[in-house]
Design an enzyme around this catalytic site. Structure first.
Site, PDB file in Angstrom:
ATOM      1  N   CYS A  13       0.822  -1.225   0.000  1.00 53.03           N
ATOM      2  CA  CYS A  13       0.000   0.000   0.000  1.00 53.03           C
ATOM      3  C   CYS A  13       0.851   1.268   0.000  1.00 53.03           C
ATOM      4  O   CYS A  13       0.392   2.331  -0.409  1.00 53.03           O
ATOM      5  CB  CYS A  13      -0.934   0.015   1.205  1.00 53.03           C
TER       6      CYS A  13
ATOM      7  N   HIS B  67      -3.929   6.988   1.378  1.00 52.06           N
ATOM      8  CA  HIS B  67      -4.132   5.684   0.748  1.00 52.06           C
ATOM      9  C   HIS B  67      -5.515   5.189   1.149  1.00 52.06           C
ATOM     10  O   HIS B  67      -5.898   5.262   2.322  1.00 52.06           O
ATOM     11  CB  HIS B  67      -3.051   4.708   1.222  1.00 52.06           C
TER      12      HIS B  67
ATOM     13  N   ASN C  48     -10.097  -0.911  -1.857  1.00 48.83           N
ATOM     14  CA  ASN C  48      -8.674  -0.659  -1.608  1.00 48.83           C
ATOM     15  C   ASN C  48      -7.877  -1.240  -2.782  1.00 48.83           C
ATOM     16  O   ASN C  48      -7.850  -2.451  -2.975  1.00 48.83           O
ATOM     17  CB  ASN C  48      -8.297  -1.333  -0.280  1.00 48.83           C
TER      18      ASN C  48
HETATM   19  O1  UT7 Z   1      -4.442  -1.276   2.906  1.00 51.40           O
HETATM   20  C1  UT7 Z   1      -3.825  -2.087   3.850  1.00 51.40           C
HETATM   21  C2  UT7 Z   1      -4.232  -1.740   5.172  1.00 51.40           C
HETATM   22  N1  UT7 Z   1      -5.451  -2.429   5.516  1.00 51.40           N
HETATM   23  C3  UT7 Z   1      -6.255  -1.873   6.384  1.00 51.40           C
HETATM   24  O2  UT7 Z   1      -6.006  -0.770   6.791  1.00 51.40           O
HETATM   25  C4  UT7 Z   1      -7.433  -2.655   6.906  1.00 51.40           C
HETATM   26  C5  UT7 Z   1      -7.585  -2.401   8.361  1.00 51.40           C
HETATM   27  N2  UT7 Z   1      -8.647  -3.172   8.977  1.00 51.40           N
HETATM   28  C6  UT7 Z   1      -9.956  -2.979   8.741  1.00 51.40           C
HETATM   29  O3  UT7 Z   1     -10.276  -2.139   7.933  1.00 51.40           O
HETATM   30  C7  UT7 Z   1     -10.973  -3.737   9.528  1.00 51.40           C
HETATM   31  O4  UT7 Z   1     -10.320  -4.496  10.523  1.00 51.40           O
HETATM   32  C8  UT7 Z   1     -11.864  -4.674   8.657  1.00 51.40           C
HETATM   33  C9  UT7 Z   1     -12.792  -3.835   7.823  1.00 51.40           C
HETATM   34  C10 UT7 Z   1     -10.996  -5.547   7.799  1.00 51.40           C
HETATM   35  C11 UT7 Z   1     -12.696  -5.591   9.535  1.00 51.40           C
HETATM   36  O5  UT7 Z   1     -13.477  -4.838  10.450  1.00 51.40           O
HETATM   37  P1  UT7 Z   1     -13.491  -5.248  11.988  1.00 51.40           P
HETATM   38  O6  UT7 Z   1     -14.398  -4.326  12.647  1.00 51.40           O
HETATM   39  O7  UT7 Z   1     -12.083  -5.278  12.461  1.00 51.40           O
HETATM   40  O8  UT7 Z   1     -14.143  -6.698  11.936  1.00 51.40           O
HETATM   41  P2  UT7 Z   1     -13.585  -8.071  12.521  1.00 51.40           P
HETATM   42  O9  UT7 Z   1     -12.516  -8.619  11.659  1.00 51.40           O
HETATM   43  O10 UT7 Z   1     -13.291  -7.910  13.988  1.00 51.40           O
HETATM   44  O11 UT7 Z   1     -14.846  -8.980  12.376  1.00 51.40           O
HETATM   45  C12 UT7 Z   1     -16.076  -8.713  13.091  1.00 51.40           C
HETATM   46  C13 UT7 Z   1     -17.093  -9.741  12.709  1.00 51.40           C
HETATM   47  C14 UT7 Z   1     -16.581 -11.183  12.822  1.00 51.40           C
HETATM   48  O12 UT7 Z   1     -17.658 -12.002  13.254  1.00 51.40           O
HETATM   49  P3  UT7 Z   1     -17.802 -12.415  14.797  1.00 51.40           P
HETATM   50  O13 UT7 Z   1     -16.551 -13.168  15.136  1.00 51.40           O
HETATM   51  O14 UT7 Z   1     -17.932 -11.144  15.555  1.00 51.40           O
HETATM   52  O15 UT7 Z   1     -19.023 -13.258  14.796  1.00 51.40           O
HETATM   53  C15 UT7 Z   1     -16.236 -11.546  11.398  1.00 51.40           C
HETATM   54  O16 UT7 Z   1     -16.306 -12.929  11.157  1.00 51.40           O
HETATM   55  O17 UT7 Z   1     -17.466  -9.583  11.334  1.00 51.40           O
HETATM   56  C16 UT7 Z   1     -17.307 -10.818  10.636  1.00 51.40           C
HETATM   57  N3  UT7 Z   1     -16.920 -10.514   9.247  1.00 51.40           N
HETATM   58  C17 UT7 Z   1     -17.807 -10.258   8.286  1.00 51.40           C
HETATM   59  N4  UT7 Z   1     -19.157 -10.243   8.276  1.00 51.40           N
HETATM   60  C18 UT7 Z   1     -19.760  -9.931   7.118  1.00 51.40           C
HETATM   61  C19 UT7 Z   1     -15.666 -10.403   8.738  1.00 51.40           C
HETATM   62  N5  UT7 Z   1     -15.750 -10.073   7.439  1.00 51.40           N
HETATM   63  C20 UT7 Z   1     -17.053  -9.980   7.132  1.00 51.40           C
HETATM   64  C21 UT7 Z   1     -17.761  -9.677   5.962  1.00 51.40           C
HETATM   65  N6  UT7 Z   1     -19.102  -9.646   5.988  1.00 51.40           N
HETATM   66  N7  UT7 Z   1     -17.120  -9.370   4.801  1.00 51.40           N
END
Ligand code: UT7
Length: 336
Positions: free
Chosen positions: A116, A263, A293
């Site tokens: 990135c 970014h 992204n």
């Molecule tokens: O460019 C490189 C840099 N990358 C970034 O900056 C990304 C940084 N991270 C993020 O943007 C966020 O962490 C995400 C958007 C990737 C994820 O958001 P989050 O609030 O951290 O969600 P999480 O991974 O903690 O997941 C929360 C819940 C989980 O379910 P449970 O365990 O609470 O039941 C996941 O399984 O959301 C679930 N989940 C989804 N649900 C629906 C994960 N992905 C999805 C999805 N749709 N696509």
């Protein structure tokens, strides 16, 4: 004597094929509400099989626009710098493919692998070569074909809903006016976090058959892995630091920023930075809603669109900032 570099032309290209959040919800357990709320993304572009696109091809399409706008002939390019994490081939890099496709003589072609942060790393490389006088014109490209390598099942949903395909390009040239152009670039990395956002294979350590044999179905290392919350926390910290580093280095205040192009990692990250620095909507450009992204391509696509929309004018202070896998992070301060 040190010269100064400036961006003389910008271009971007995204595949025609639009993939909405609702489209994704038909092939994996996800939904528009989750994706919009957590990332701000509504749709992204994916290369469609048979549409002729690849990382290098999209890069060339963006580069042609940038060259035309810069009014610099392809044969006057002294160096090609190509940033990507999704090259067409394991080797050689996309830089030489671009050289061939654009029919550019024997100038050097260099590939940058800083994910990135790749575009700003590439910008810094281009800037240094121009500064020393070794080269006058540099073609810099950031391009990604993410859709070719994502796990498009529920197992990979935390990564696959975020990333999209596309390319952006900039032509850098020696500036005629002192003080106009790239004022400074700031690069960082911290390898201890390397595996928090990574794609382990295929690699020289693990070829695909071995990987499949060794690993249970739920953890397949030839798809990208991301520790989302860990990446998020580090991103907001490092974005803030590296923006301030750039401003301080140039004796500028936050209020001097005319346009911040972060970014496009996650709209929530951009909004956090905007609120932290108390920047107005006019001072920050986001288009992640449309493209997701696009990693090394996100800054040049956003920069091109901001410029096309008349949001960047001569004399503006433009700040670019990135964070991503490595971890790597970087900023650039430009007097447009
Ligand atoms: O460019 C490189 C840099 N990358 C970034 O900056 C990304 C940084 N991270 C993020 O943007 C966020 O962490 C995400 C958007 C990737 C994820 O958001 P989050 O609030 O951290 O969600 P999480 O991974 O903690 O997941 C929360 C819940 C989980 O379910 P449970 O365990 O609470 O039941 C996941 O399984 O959301 C679930 N989940 C989804 N649900 C629906 C994960 N992905 C999805 C999805 N749709 N696509």
């Amino acid at each position: 004597m040190l010269y100064q570099s400036k961006i003389a032309g910008l271009g971007s290209y995204v595949p025609e094929n639009i993939v909405t959040n609702d489209d994704l919800s038909k092939i994996m357990e996800t939904n528009d509400e989750w994706i919009t709320e957590r990332t701000g993304i509504k749709e992204r572009r994916h290369i469609k099989k048979g549409d002729g696109n690849s990382t290098a091809v999209m890069g060339v399409k963006a580069a042609k626009i940038a060259l035309e706008r810069a009014q610099i002939d392809k044969d006057d390019i002294d160096l090609i710098v190509f940033a990507t994490l999704s090259p067409d081939y394991y080797f050689p890099g996309c830089g030489v493919q671009v050289q061939e496709m654009l029919d550019i003589n024997t100038c050097p072609a260099l590939d940058v692998r800083n994910q990135c942060s790749g575009f700003i790393y590439g910008l810094s490389v281009a800037d240094q070569f121009i500064k020393t006088g070794m080269y006058k014109n540099v073609l810099l490209i950031g391009s990604e074909n993410h859709s070719g390598g994502l796990d498009m099942t529920t197992r990979g949903r935390n990564v696959s809903v975020i990333f999209g395909d596309g390319a952006g390009a900039a032509v850098l040239t020696r500036s005629d006016h002192n003080g106009q152009g790239i004022l400074s670039t700031h690069l960082h990395s911290e390898g201890k976090h390397a595996l928090e956002l990574s794609l382990k294979g295929p690699s020289t350590m693990h070829w695909v058959p071995e990987l499949i044999e060794e690993n249970p179905k739920e953890d397949i290392p030839y798809f990208p892995y991301m520790n989302g919350q860990y990446v998020f926390k580090n991103a907001v910290k490092r974005f803030s630091e590296v923006i301030m580093e750039g401003l301080n280095d140039n004796g500028l205040e936050v209020s001097d920023i005319d346009m911040l192009i972060p970014h496009q990692a996650n709209l929530r990250i951009s909004q956090f930075i905007q609120q932290k620095f108390k920047l107005t909507d006019e001072q920050v450009f986001n288009n992640i809603q449309k493209y997701g992204n696009t990693t090394a391509a996100s800054i040049p696509i956003a920069l091109t669109e901001a410029w096309e929309q008349g949001k960047i004018k001569a004399g503006d202070h433009v700040v670019l900032a990135a964070f991503g896998s490595g971890f790597t992070w970087a900023s650039a301060v430009i007097n447009w």
